[in-house]
Scaffold this motif. Sequence first.
Motif, PDB file in Angstrom:
ATOM      1  N   CYS A 136     142.169  95.601  61.847  1.00  0.00           N
ATOM      2  CA  CYS A 136     141.676  94.236  61.717  1.00  0.00           C
ATOM      3  C   CYS A 136     140.811  93.907  62.925  1.00  0.00           C
ATOM      4  O   CYS A 136     140.773  94.652  63.904  1.00  0.00           O
ATOM      5  N   GLU A 137     140.108  92.815  62.835  1.00  0.00           N
ATOM      6  CA  GLU A 137     139.306  92.301  63.936  1.00  0.00           C
ATOM      7  C   GLU A 137     139.617  90.832  64.117  1.00  0.00           C
ATOM      8  O   GLU A 137     139.800  90.109  63.136  1.00  0.00           O
ATOM      9  N   ARG A 138     139.683  90.427  65.368  1.00  0.00           N
ATOM     10  CA  ARG A 138     139.806  89.001  65.666  1.00  0.00           C
ATOM     11  C   ARG A 138     138.430  88.506  66.074  1.00  0.00           C
ATOM     12  O   ARG A 138     137.970  88.729  67.189  1.00  0.00           O
ATOM     13  N   SER A 153     135.521  85.657  66.802  1.00  0.00           N
ATOM     14  CA  SER A 153     135.373  84.276  67.254  1.00  0.00           C
ATOM     15  C   SER A 153     133.931  84.060  67.675  1.00  0.00           C
ATOM     16  O   SER A 153     133.246  84.984  68.106  1.00  0.00           O
ATOM     17  N   LYS A 203     137.243  91.626  68.679  1.00  0.00           N
ATOM     18  CA  LYS A 203     138.415  92.215  69.324  1.00  0.00           C
ATOM     19  C   LYS A 203     139.105  93.109  68.300  1.00  0.00           C
ATOM     20  O   LYS A 203     139.941  92.658  67.520  1.00  0.00           O
ATOM     21  N   PRO A 247     148.166  93.107  67.666  1.00  0.00           N
ATOM     22  CA  PRO A 247     148.757  91.770  67.816  1.00  0.00           C
ATOM     23  C   PRO A 247     150.265  91.871  68.029  1.00  0.00           C
ATOM     24  O   PRO A 247     150.908  92.806  67.538  1.00  0.00           O
ATOM     25  N   ARG A 272     146.360  86.407  58.185  1.00  0.00           N
ATOM     26  CA  ARG A 272     145.319  85.478  57.715  1.00  0.00           C
ATOM     27  C   ARG A 272     145.890  84.289  56.955  1.00  0.00           C
ATOM     28  O   ARG A 272     145.173  83.325  56.686  1.00  0.00           O
ATOM     29  N   TYR A 279     137.378  89.618  57.005  1.00  0.00           N
ATOM     30  CA  TYR A 279     138.682  90.252  57.188  1.00  0.00           C
ATOM     31  C   TYR A 279     139.161  90.891  55.877  1.00  0.00           C
ATOM     32  O   TYR A 279     139.648  92.025  55.855  1.00  0.00           O
TER      33      TYR A 279
END
Length: 265
Positions: A50-52, A54, A74, A97, A135, A187
């Motif tokens: 996954c990617e965070r 922003s 991230k 995470p 999510r 996502y």
Amino acid sequence: MLNLVSLDQESGYYSSVSRKGGDSVLGKSMISSETRMVLLTRVDICYNACERLSFNVVGDSPAPSPRDVFLDRKPFPVCFRYSLRNKKAIYLLGDAPRTTEDTVQGFSELAQEREESVHPFALHLVIVRAAIILRDATMMYDLKSLLLIEDSLLAGSLMAMKSLDQFRQQAQELHELSRSMIISEHYNDRDLSNLRNLLRDMERLEKEGNKLGGGCEVDFDSHERMKDGLLCLLDFCMDRTRRLNNRKQRVQNLIGLVKLSMLPR
């Protein structure tokens, strides 16, 4: 000899089958010399779970230009190796995470307590499912925000606004909601890609095990259960795609309505 199976540049998913040892995609230091001698056939997989994402604005300008906004990525990389000869798997998780770490730790402890062998792809199912669940809170918040705006439209309060600043604020909120849904869609697309690639590599793993024989075969029952689990997640993400498309269209309709209401009468 290294047989390349996949290099998905869109999602960053890589997988390969090495039939005669060769250089490791994860580095030689990961395995001892004793293990390397019997590692005749192995499966290597690397992907971004996954990617965070922003958006960050540089400067204090109230209306930043496109060059003042940059995307902060991230990633959460996962590297996996499985030896069909000794039936052992290695997982490397980078910058996971905290909730995912706790889930993986809990699963590992449960497997050790029961002293049961698990399918080599079992942690992939745990990791991807944890990434998908992350999510839920954002998507639920976006849905509630959308329903509140639609409710105000039905009640007539949205069209009763007379101040231009009120219209601008409402339009800004809708654009922020649209951006959040676009990120959720990104996502979800990654989840779909990872799940399809994992399902394909499970078929490769089964074929390689059957081809080698001599105890290298994957247990049929656990393999089918693992496939069912990944397919369930795939169906969930495909349904999430339909929901996101519907909500994005509703937001765009509201944006168009607000812009029309801002025109002088």
